[in-house]
Design an enzyme around this catalytic site. Structure first.
Site, mmCIF file in Angstrom:
data_model
loop_
_atom_site.group_PDB
_atom_site.id
_atom_site.type_symbol
_atom_site.label_atom_id
_atom_site.label_comp_id
_atom_site.label_asym_id
_atom_site.label_seq_id
_atom_site.Cartn_x
_atom_site.Cartn_y
_atom_site.Cartn_z
ATOM 1 N N ASP A 143 6.310 -11.340 -9.089
ATOM 2 C CA ASP A 143 5.919 -12.363 -10.272
ATOM 3 C C ASP A 143 5.495 -13.412 -9.177
ATOM 4 O O ASP A 143 6.049 -14.480 -8.418
ATOM 5 C CB ASP A 143 7.440 -12.994 -10.589
ATOM 6 N N HIS B 155 -3.523 3.373 4.630
ATOM 7 C CA HIS B 155 -1.863 4.550 4.808
ATOM 8 C C HIS B 155 -1.692 4.184 7.066
ATOM 9 O O HIS B 155 -0.484 4.684 6.420
ATOM 10 C CB HIS B 155 -2.745 5.645 3.636
#
Length: 462
Positions: free
Chosen positions: A382, A164
């Site tokens: 995708d 992070h």
């Protein structure tokens, strides 16, 4: 090899030895400083994201492990700082040593089909996040950890954990999208990554110009609820908020607040229900910290492609008594007000606070966090196998702080679009209380006065 189980499901995951994937071409060897928004104690943890893909007949004979490994190597040419390691300088200042040693990659196979997960998968997915010994640190550890798990049905599960300190949710989505594009034949990402972390570093003469209740110091004698995973037997459960749930909550909102967002409505609901479930002293203060993406609030704006942290988490603060006795509209307004506090000046004030006060951790006492990931596009990624049946955060919590709830874009079994929220609580009794409070609030059919309080919660039976 590991055998994993849930209350209704047991399966085995066979993992290969972890390997380091390096950039596909030589990359610069240099030191890059993080910004002072990146470099916070509260961001020293790993963000875990899970993408679950079904079988795609047109991809028969193609190996997702090989395709994603190759796409990762190509992506690291552009995002080469991720192939380096974080180091600490004077005053614990974090920097990236761009060594090119690579990110950790794990190939795995599971003896299970997607259908066996049942319905629509939802967090927590902790068993699918492989804890490679020594890989979940901050300093001198891999900054990205990826596991690709093939399923018996021809589908696969992609787990990505990223530091992070290196990126926020939008930055992580940008990194994964670059991998998607490489997997589908691109030679370079459509959005070129930009570093420029100096744009959010402390000013030459640091000055704290805003009130930051998210970093308030609370004395140990007052902090009766020290937050640490080790203190509790953590229970996690996911909750769906779709059109029906939002409509139920909007019944309690006065007319002048009807334009409030779904995020504000759900957050206000969570704050009320969580506070009731904790059974805190009426005179204690409670905090709800709302993670705010500040990109649109900076002036001048950051360059397109900036993938560092551009977030703040201002704290709405009130007492337990006021939260319980006032109207639901009162709680919604507290959330709206604190979100509006984040401005260009606020962000620079946070950066200055970090260097002035030694990069303090956020206030943990009686604090809850919410972070909205619904607009980051995880469900659209995708790799060639179609869109994932689940895409988003793998579990609730943030590092050793469990009381962080993420809003994930989700479609339930009825085909309703909404937000799925994994919620962590200290034990089963408290989770039971939370479920009852939430059910009472969503299921109460009595219409309260629009300017009055929402219906009182029925005491939970334990």
């Amino acid at each position: 090899m590991a055998s994993l189980s849930s209350p209704s499901l047991t399966f085995t995951v066979r993992r290969c030895k972890p390997e380091l994937v390096v950039p596909a071409m030589p990359t610069p060897k240099e030191i890059k400083l993080l910004s002072d928004i990146d470099d916070q104690e509260g961001l020293r943890f790993i963000i875990p994201v899970i993408q679950i893909y079904p079988n795609e007949p047109s991809m028969l004979g193609k190996d997702p492990v090989k395709i994603i490994r190759q796409a990762l190597a190509q992506t690291l040419v552009f995002y080469y700082p991720f192939a380096g390691r974080l180091r600490e300088g004077p005053d614990r200042k974090l920097m990236v040593d761009c060594t090119g040693e690579g990110v950790l990659f794990v190939e795995a196979d599971a003896d299970i089909t997607l259908d066996q997960f049942g319905g629509t998968p939802q967090p927590p997915f902790s068993p699918l996040l492989y804890d490679v010994p020594g890989s979940y640190g901050v300093i001198d550890s891999p900054l990205v950890i990826i596991q690709v798990t093939r399923l018996k049905c021809g589908g696969f599960i992609l787990a990505i954990c990223a530091s992070h300190n290196m990126c926020d949710g939008i930055g992580m989505a940008q990194l994964i999208n670059a991998m998607v594009e490489m997997a589908r034949g691109a030679r370079e990402p459509s959005i070129r990554p930009v570093w420029c972390r100096e744009l959010l570093s402390a000013r030459d003469t640091p000055r704290i110009t805003c009130i930051h209740r998210e970093y308030e110091e609370v004395s140990h004698s007052e902090e009766e609820n020290i937050i640490s995973k080790e203190d509790y037997d953590i229970v996690e459960q996911s909750f769906f908020f779709g059109p029906v749930e939002i409509a139920a909550l909007r019944r309690f909102i006065p007319l002048h607040l009807q334009k409030c967002t779904k995020f504000e409505v759900i957050t206000a609901c969570l704050w009320c229900c969580l506070t009731k479930a904790w059974e805190l002293n009426p005179h204690e203060e409670v905090r709800m910290m709302c993670l705010v993406n500040a990109r649109a609030r900076l002036n001048p704006p950051l360059p397109v492609g900036y993938y560092g942290n551009v977030i703040a988490y201002p704290a709405a603060v009130t007492t337990v008594e006021k939260l319980n006795k006032n109207s639901f509209g009162f709680v919604v307004e507290l959330i709206q007000k604190v979100k509006a506090e984040v401005t260009n000046e606020y962000m620079h004030s946070v950066a200055d606070l970090m260097v002035t006060k030694g990069r303090p951790l956020f206030t943990t006492a009686r604090s809850f966090f919410v972070s909205n990931l619904t607009h980051f596009g995880f469900r659209e990624m995708d790799f060639g196998w179609g869109k994932p049946v689940y895409g988003g955060i793998a579990k609730g919590g943030a590092g050793n702080f469990p009381w962080v709830t993420y809003f994930n874009s989700y479609k339930n079994e009825k085909g309703q679009e909404g937000a799925l929220l994994p919620i962590c609580l200290p034990n089963k009794v408290m989770m039971s209380r939370f479920v009852k409070e939430l059910s009472n609030m969503l299921g109460n059919q009595h219409q309260p006065p629009m300017n009055g309080p929402y219906p009182r919660f029925v005491p939970s039976a334990l």
